[in-house]
Design a protein around this motif. Structure first.
Motif, PDB file in Angstrom:
ATOM      1  N   GLU A  58      43.526  30.205  40.219  1.00  0.00           N
ATOM      2  CA  GLU A  58      42.390  31.128  40.346  1.00  0.00           C
ATOM      3  C   GLU A  58      41.102  30.493  39.827  1.00  0.00           C
ATOM      4  OE1 GLU A  58      41.925  33.994  41.894  1.00  0.00           O
ATOM      5  OE2 GLU A  58      44.014  34.077  42.548  1.00  0.00           O
ATOM      6  N   CYS A  79      38.603  37.984  38.009  1.00  0.00           N
ATOM      7  CA  CYS A  79      39.273  39.271  37.785  1.00  0.00           C
ATOM      8  C   CYS A  79      40.313  39.570  38.849  1.00  0.00           C
ATOM      9  CB  CYS A  79      38.250  40.410  37.800  1.00  0.00           C
ATOM     10  SG  CYS A  79      36.959  40.265  36.582  1.00  0.00           S
ATOM     11  N   ARG A  80      40.579  38.663  39.742  1.00  0.00           N
ATOM     12  CA  ARG A  80      41.524  38.940  40.823  1.00  0.00           C
ATOM     13  C   ARG A  80      42.758  38.054  40.684  1.00  0.00           C
ATOM     14  NH1 ARG A  80      39.800  35.808  46.261  1.00  0.00           N
ATOM     15  NH2 ARG A  80      41.497  34.463  45.742  1.00  0.00           N
ATOM     16  N   ALA A  84      44.174  40.069  37.491  1.00  0.00           N
ATOM     17  CA  ALA A  84      44.115  41.526  37.628  1.00  0.00           C
ATOM     18  C   ALA A  84      45.232  42.191  36.818  1.00  0.00           C
ATOM     19  CB  ALA A  84      44.218  41.925  39.096  1.00  0.00           C
TER      20      ALA A  84
END
Length: 152
Positions: A58, A79-80, A84
């Motif tokens: 990420e 944030c993904r 998350a």
């Protein structure tokens, strides 16, 4: 002891604790390593490796720094993906890898090394990171803190 904040790379701390666990395992009582404990060890190892790799992936996708010693260089708040579900998936991965080592070495008292690692990482890495990221990303990061747990 604030002089230790953000100074020791988490990967180095992880390596030092793993070596300490391995070298001191024979000093502690051990259990018989049956198929169940061995299977749990492999499960923790795979889960830990996946957490570490997905976290790094990420950061690479978002082209932001993966160097935990200087959160000021963070260009994007990730944030993904795995972020998350956990704010610290790479650190969670390290803990799972240490748990797998404890299971393979067959010594339950090695859990104290893992607890010490979590405490050290939280105090000298995660809390300073969070303080800097809160300042850098403001309310967006504050919302992220409320939405996503630190570990899992």
């Amino acid at each position: 002891m604030d002089c230790l904040e953000l100074k020791i790379p988490p990967a180095l701390s992880f390596t030092m604790v793993a070596l300490l666990m391995w070298s001191s395992a024979s000093c502690f009582p051990a259990w018989e390593l049956g198929w169940f404990m061995c299977s749990l060890g492999w499960l923790a190892f795979i889960a830990g490796g996946v957490c570490c790799l997905l976290g790094l992936f990420e950061f690479l996708i978002h082209k932001t720094t993966a160097d935990p010693r200087d959160p000021h260089q963070s260009s994007t708040l990730v944030c993904r993906g795995i972020y998350a579900y956990s704010r610290n998936p790479m650190y969670l991965g390290f803990v799972l890898l240490l748990a797998s080592l404890m299971l393979w070495l067959g010594s339950p008292l090695l859990v104290f090394y893992i607890v010490a690692f979590i405490w050290f990482l939280t105090r000298y890495q995660i809390e300073p990171e969070e303080r800097i990221l809160r300042y850098r990303f403001g309310q967006t990061y504050q919302d992220y803190l409320y939405r996503v747990p630190r570990w899992f």
